[in-house]
Design an enzyme around this catalytic site. Structure first.
Site, PDB file in Angstrom:
ATOM      1  N   THR A  26       0.821  -1.210   0.000  1.00  0.00           N
ATOM      2  CA  THR A  26       0.000   0.000   0.000  1.00  0.00           C
ATOM      3  C   THR A  26       0.862   1.271   0.000  1.00  0.00           C
ATOM      4  O   THR A  26       1.881   1.342   0.688  1.00  0.00           O
ATOM      5  CB  THR A  26      -0.971   0.023   1.199  1.00  0.00           C
ATOM      6  OG1 THR A  26      -1.704   1.259   1.141  1.00  0.00           O
ATOM      7  CG2 THR A  26      -0.242  -0.042   2.534  1.00  0.00           C
ATOM      8  N   LEU A  27       0.389   2.262  -0.751  1.00  0.00           N
ATOM      9  CA  LEU A  27       1.074   3.565  -0.811  1.00  0.00           C
ATOM     10  C   LEU A  27       0.400   4.565   0.137  1.00  0.00           C
ATOM     11  O   LEU A  27       0.878   5.685   0.302  1.00  0.00           O
ATOM     12  CB  LEU A  27       1.008   4.112  -2.245  1.00  0.00           C
ATOM     13  CG  LEU A  27       1.708   3.256  -3.302  1.00  0.00           C
ATOM     14  CD1 LEU A  27       1.362   3.748  -4.706  1.00  0.00           C
ATOM     15  CD2 LEU A  27       3.222   3.293  -3.084  1.00  0.00           C
TER      16      LEU A  27
ATOM     17  N   THR B 175      -9.172  -1.723   1.989  1.00  0.00           N
ATOM     18  CA  THR B 175      -8.783  -2.123   0.636  1.00  0.00           C
ATOM     19  C   THR B 175      -9.046  -3.604   0.427  1.00  0.00           C
ATOM     20  O   THR B 175      -9.647  -4.277   1.288  1.00  0.00           O
ATOM     21  CB  THR B 175      -7.317  -1.720   0.341  1.00  0.00           C
ATOM     22  OG1 THR B 175      -7.054  -1.930  -1.048  1.00  0.00           O
ATOM     23  CG2 THR B 175      -6.308  -2.504   1.167  1.00  0.00           C
TER      24      THR B 175
ATOM     25  N   LYS C  58     -13.480  -4.522   0.840  1.00  0.00           N
ATOM     26  CA  LYS C  58     -14.333  -3.364   0.556  1.00  0.00           C
ATOM     27  C   LYS C  58     -15.841  -3.691   0.587  1.00  0.00           C
ATOM     28  O   LYS C  58     -16.642  -2.869   1.008  1.00  0.00           O
ATOM     29  CB  LYS C  58     -13.977  -2.769  -0.807  1.00  0.00           C
ATOM     30  CG  LYS C  58     -12.683  -1.959  -0.826  1.00  0.00           C
ATOM     31  CD  LYS C  58     -12.492  -1.354  -2.209  1.00  0.00           C
ATOM     32  CE  LYS C  58     -11.320  -0.409  -2.245  1.00  0.00           C
ATOM     33  NZ  LYS C  58     -11.188   0.268  -3.542  1.00  0.00           N
TER      34      LYS C  58
ATOM     35  N   ASN D  48     -14.602   2.240   1.105  1.00  0.00           N
ATOM     36  CA  ASN D  48     -13.125   2.317   1.153  1.00  0.00           C
ATOM     37  C   ASN D  48     -12.641   3.210   2.292  1.00  0.00           C
ATOM     38  O   ASN D  48     -11.436   3.324   2.505  1.00  0.00           O
ATOM     39  CB  ASN D  48     -12.548   2.794  -0.188  1.00  0.00           C
ATOM     40  CG  ASN D  48     -12.728   4.280  -0.418  1.00  0.00           C
ATOM     41  OD1 ASN D  48     -13.565   4.916   0.210  1.00  0.00           O
ATOM     42  ND2 ASN D  48     -11.948   4.839  -1.315  1.00  0.00           N
TER      43      ASN D  48
ATOM     44  N   ASP E 265     -13.837   6.559  -3.932  1.00  0.00           N
ATOM     45  CA  ASP E 265     -13.178   6.246  -5.214  1.00  0.00           C
ATOM     46  C   ASP E 265     -13.795   7.027  -6.384  1.00  0.00           C
ATOM     47  O   ASP E 265     -13.070   7.576  -7.212  1.00  0.00           O
ATOM     48  CB  ASP E 265     -13.279   4.741  -5.515  1.00  0.00           C
ATOM     49  CG  ASP E 265     -12.275   3.922  -4.716  1.00  0.00           C
ATOM     50  OD1 ASP E 265     -11.247   4.481  -4.284  1.00  0.00           O
ATOM     51  OD2 ASP E 265     -12.521   2.714  -4.534  1.00  0.00           O
TER      52      ASP E 265
ATOM     53  N   ALA F 233     -16.893  -3.855 -14.960  1.00  0.00           N
ATOM     54  CA  ALA F 233     -18.120  -3.651 -14.176  1.00  0.00           C
ATOM     55  C   ALA F 233     -17.910  -4.136 -12.745  1.00  0.00           C
ATOM     56  O   ALA F 233     -18.851  -4.530 -12.076  1.00  0.00           O
ATOM     57  CB  ALA F 233     -19.296  -4.373 -14.828  1.00  0.00           C
ATOM     58  N   GLY F 234     -16.658  -4.093 -12.280  1.00  0.00           N
ATOM     59  CA  GLY F 234     -16.357  -4.465 -10.896  1.00  0.00           C
ATOM     60  C   GLY F 234     -16.560  -3.268  -9.975  1.00  0.00           C
ATOM     61  O   GLY F 234     -17.240  -2.291 -10.329  1.00  0.00           O
TER      62      GLY F 234
ATOM     63  N   TYR G 215      -2.788   2.699 -11.572  1.00  0.00           N
ATOM     64  CA  TYR G 215      -2.000   3.904 -11.339  1.00  0.00           C
ATOM     65  C   TYR G 215      -0.546   3.769 -11.755  1.00  0.00           C
ATOM     66  O   TYR G 215       0.371   4.105 -11.027  1.00  0.00           O
ATOM     67  CB  TYR G 215      -2.132   4.429  -9.904  1.00  0.00           C
ATOM     68  CG  TYR G 215      -2.069   3.422  -8.796  1.00  0.00           C
ATOM     69  CD1 TYR G 215      -3.229   2.933  -8.237  1.00  0.00           C
ATOM     70  CD2 TYR G 215      -0.851   2.982  -8.314  1.00  0.00           C
ATOM     71  CE1 TYR G 215      -3.191   2.020  -7.209  1.00  0.00           C
ATOM     72  CE2 TYR G 215      -0.795   2.072  -7.285  1.00  0.00           C
ATOM     73  CZ  TYR G 215      -1.970   1.599  -6.737  1.00  0.00           C
ATOM     74  OH  TYR G 215      -1.925   0.692  -5.724  1.00  0.00           O
TER      75      TYR G 215
HETATM   76  P1  NDP Z   1     -12.858  -6.083  -9.475  1.00  0.00           P
HETATM   77  O1  NDP Z   1     -12.194  -7.388  -9.194  1.00  0.00           O
HETATM   78  O2  NDP Z   1     -14.044  -5.677  -8.698  1.00  0.00           O
HETATM   79  O3  NDP Z   1     -13.281  -6.050 -11.042  1.00  0.00           O
HETATM   80  C1  NDP Z   1     -12.374  -6.466 -12.029  1.00  0.00           C
HETATM   81  C2  NDP Z   1     -12.933  -6.115 -13.408  1.00  0.00           C
HETATM   82  O4  NDP Z   1     -11.936  -6.468 -14.376  1.00  0.00           O
HETATM   83  C3  NDP Z   1     -14.200  -6.883 -13.775  1.00  0.00           C
HETATM   84  O5  NDP Z   1     -14.991  -6.082 -14.618  1.00  0.00           O
HETATM   85  C4  NDP Z   1     -13.615  -8.082 -14.537  1.00  0.00           C
HETATM   86  O6  NDP Z   1     -14.512  -8.657 -15.455  1.00  0.00           O
HETATM   87  C5  NDP Z   1     -12.504  -7.408 -15.294  1.00  0.00           C
HETATM   88  N1  NDP Z   1     -11.489  -8.369 -15.700  1.00  0.00           N
HETATM   89  C6  NDP Z   1     -10.625  -9.026 -14.883  1.00  0.00           C
HETATM   90  N2  NDP Z   1      -9.855  -9.852 -15.623  1.00  0.00           N
HETATM   91  C7  NDP Z   1     -10.237  -9.713 -16.924  1.00  0.00           C
HETATM   92  C8  NDP Z   1      -9.822 -10.295 -18.149  1.00  0.00           C
HETATM   93  N3  NDP Z   1      -8.848 -11.202 -18.189  1.00  0.00           N
HETATM   94  N4  NDP Z   1     -10.439  -9.902 -19.286  1.00  0.00           N
HETATM   95  C9  NDP Z   1     -11.420  -8.967 -19.246  1.00  0.00           C
HETATM   96  N5  NDP Z   1     -11.862  -8.385 -18.118  1.00  0.00           N
HETATM   97  C10 NDP Z   1     -11.277  -8.750 -16.969  1.00  0.00           C
HETATM   98  O7  NDP Z   1     -11.683  -5.005  -9.356  1.00  0.00           O
HETATM   99  P2  NDP Z   1     -11.842  -3.424  -9.102  1.00  0.00           P
HETATM  100  O8  NDP Z   1     -13.044  -2.955  -9.823  1.00  0.00           O
HETATM  101  O9  NDP Z   1     -11.702  -3.143  -7.663  1.00  0.00           O
HETATM  102  O10 NDP Z   1     -10.506  -2.873  -9.797  1.00  0.00           O
HETATM  103  C11 NDP Z   1     -10.418  -2.750 -11.212  1.00  0.00           C
HETATM  104  C12 NDP Z   1      -9.141  -1.975 -11.548  1.00  0.00           C
HETATM  105  O11 NDP Z   1      -9.215  -0.652 -11.022  1.00  0.00           O
HETATM  106  C13 NDP Z   1      -7.881  -2.601 -10.938  1.00  0.00           C
HETATM  107  O12 NDP Z   1      -6.863  -2.551 -11.903  1.00  0.00           O
HETATM  108  C14 NDP Z   1      -7.534  -1.706  -9.783  1.00  0.00           C
HETATM  109  O13 NDP Z   1      -6.132  -1.644  -9.551  1.00  0.00           O
HETATM  110  C15 NDP Z   1      -8.038  -0.349 -10.288  1.00  0.00           C
HETATM  111  N6  NDP Z   1      -8.394   0.554  -9.184  1.00  0.00           N
HETATM  112  C16 NDP Z   1      -7.751   1.748  -9.106  1.00  0.00           C
HETATM  113  C17 NDP Z   1      -8.044   2.628  -8.091  1.00  0.00           C
HETATM  114  C18 NDP Z   1      -7.302   3.931  -8.017  1.00  0.00           C
HETATM  115  O14 NDP Z   1      -7.406   4.605  -6.980  1.00  0.00           O
HETATM  116  N7  NDP Z   1      -6.602   4.355  -9.056  1.00  0.00           N
HETATM  117  C19 NDP Z   1      -9.076   2.326  -7.073  1.00  0.00           C
HETATM  118  C20 NDP Z   1      -9.715   1.037  -7.255  1.00  0.00           C
HETATM  119  C21 NDP Z   1      -9.363   0.189  -8.282  1.00  0.00           C
HETATM  120  P3  NDP Z   1     -15.512  -9.868 -15.005  1.00  0.00           P
HETATM  121  O15 NDP Z   1     -16.661  -9.182 -14.319  1.00  0.00           O
HETATM  122  O16 NDP Z   1     -15.893 -10.484 -16.301  1.00  0.00           O
HETATM  123  O17 NDP Z   1     -14.733 -10.758 -14.102  1.00  0.00           O
END
Ligand code: NDP
Length: 275
Positions: A20-21, A67, A71, A92, A107, A132-133, A221
Site C-alpha cells: 500500500t502507498l 482495501t 471493501k 473504502n 473512489d 463492471a467491478g 495507477y
Molecule cells: P474487481 O475485481 O471488482 O473487477 C475487475 C474487473 O476487471 C471486472 O470487470 C472483470 O470482469 C474485469 N477483468 C478481470 N480480468 C479480466 C480479463 N482477463 N479480461 C477482461 N476483463 C477482466 O476489481 P476493481 O473494480 O476493484 O478494480 C479494477 C481496476 O481498477 C484494478 O486494476 C484496480 O487496480 C483499479 N483501481 C484503481 C483505483 C485507483 O485509486 N486508481 C481504485 C480502485 C481500483 P468480469 O466481471 O468479467 O470478471
C-alpha cells in the site's frame, strides 16, 4: 513524527497490505500540517475482519481505509453507510464518530476530481467504461450523472447489464453493450478492468480503433500498455494516480475536517512509488 498519548490513529485494513502507498500519502499530510495523527498498515485476514472493525471502536481509532479484499464484506459490520457506498456496494473509508462507524466510498469522487484537475469535461460527452467491478461501479455512479451518455462493456455481460440497470433508476442515458463496437464514436474511454496490472496482460480493447483527440483513461495507477498504445494513436491519456490521490484526499478530509495538502500527498505517493 512524534507519537504521544493524544495521537489519533488511522490506518488501512487489507490482505495483503504490504504494497500500500497510503501510509506514505497520509503521514506526509499529517506531518506537513502538524496534525497529531498517524496512519498505519494493518494486515487483516478475511476471517478476522469483524474483530478488526470492532477494534476501531475498542481502540478509539479515528478511522481507517479499507482495501482489497474487504471493501464489500466490511459493510455488515458498520453502523451506517453513505448513499454512494450503498449503491457501489463497497466501502473504502470508515469514520469513527464517537463509536459509531460510518462507511464511505471516495473512489468515484476521487476519479471525478482527477478528471477535473486535468480539465476533462463530461457534459455532452459520450463515455465508454470497460469493466463492471467495484471500481467501475464507483466511477459510473458519477459518470452517469455528468456525461452526455455512458456505455458499459464487460467480459461478463450480466455484470455490465446489472450495473447499467441499477444506474438507470437514478441516472439517464446509461446502457450496457456486449461489444466495445466502434470505439471511434466515444469521446472518453476508461479502462476499469484489472487488465494491465500485469505487464503481459492483453489490452482491454483494440487500441488500433482509437482516433486522435480521444481521451483514454486507465484506473491502474501506472503507465500501462493501453496508455502507451493510446498515446501512439494521438489520444490524451490519464492514469489512475490522480484517482488514488484524490480518494485519499477525500478520506483525509473526512477524518480530520481539515483541507488536505494535495501537493504534499502527491509527493508522498510518488516517494512511496520510488519516484
Ligand atoms: P474487481 O475485481 O471488482 O473487477 C475487475 C474487473 O476487471 C471486472 O470487470 C472483470 O470482469 C474485469 N477483468 C478481470 N480480468 C479480466 C480479463 N482477463 N479480461 C477482461 N476483463 C477482466 O476489481 P476493481 O473494480 O476493484 O478494480 C479494477 C481496476 O481498477 C484494478 O486494476 C484496480 O487496480 C483499479 N483501481 C484503481 C483505483 C485507483 O485509486 N486508481 C481504485 C480502485 C481500483 P468480469 O466481471 O468479467 O470478471
Amino acid at each position: 513524527m512524534t507519537i504521544t498519548g493524544r495521537t489519533k490513529i488511522t490506518g488501512i485494513f487489507g490482505y495483503p497490505v504490504e504494497h500500500t502507498l497510503s501510509p506514505a500519502m497520509h503521514n506526509a499530510a499529517f506531518e506537513h500540517l502538524g496534525l497529531d495523527y498517524c496512519y498505519l498498515p494493518f494486515l487483516v485476514r478475511p476471517e478476522h475482519l469483524g474483530k478488526a472493525v470492532d477494534g476501531i471502536r475498542a481502540l478509539s481509532m479515528a478511522g481507517v481505509s479499507i482495501t482489497v479484499p474487504h471493501k464489500e464484506t466490511v459493510i455488515p459490520f458498520l453502523d451506517q453507510v453513505s448513499e454512494e457506498a450503498r449503491f457501489i456496494g463497497a466501502v473504502n473509508t470508515i469514520v469513527n464518530s464517537g463509536g459509531r462507524l460510518f462507511g464511505h466510498n471516495t473512489d468515484g469522487r476521487g476519479f471525478m476530481r482527477s478528471l477535473a484537475e486535468n480539465r476533462i469535461d463530461l457534459p455532452g460527452k459520450k463515455v465508454l467504461v470497460t469493466g463492471a467491478g467495484g471500481a467501475a461501479r464507483a466511477i459510473c455512479y458519477y459518470l452517469g450523472e455528468k456525461a452526455g451518455s455512458l456505455t458499459i462493456y464487460n467480459r461478463s455481460r450480466a455484470k455490465a447489464e446489472s450495473l447499467a440497470s441499477d444506474l438507470s433508476a437514478i441516472r439517464p442515458h446509461v446502457a450496457a453493450t456486449d461489444t466495445p463496437g466502434d470505439l471511434g464514436q466515444y469521446d472518453i474511454i476508461i479502462n476499469a478492468t484489472s487488465l494491465g496490472l500485469k505487464q503481459d496482460d492483453p489490452l482491454p480493447f483494440d487500441a488500433g480503433m482509437l482516433r486522435p483527440q480521444q481521451v483514454v483513461c486507465d484506473l491502474i495507477y501506472k503507465r500501462t500498455r493501453l496508455l502507451e498504445a493510446a498515446e501512439k494513436r494521438g489520444c490524451r491519456t490519464l492514469d489512475g494516480l490522480g484517482m488514488l490521490l484524490y480518494q485519499g484526499v477525500l478520506a483525509f478530509e473526512l477524518w480530520t475536517s481539515v483541507e488536505a495538502p494535495v501537493a504534499v500527498m502527491k509527493n508522498g505517493l510518488l516517494r512511496g512509488m520510488g519516484n
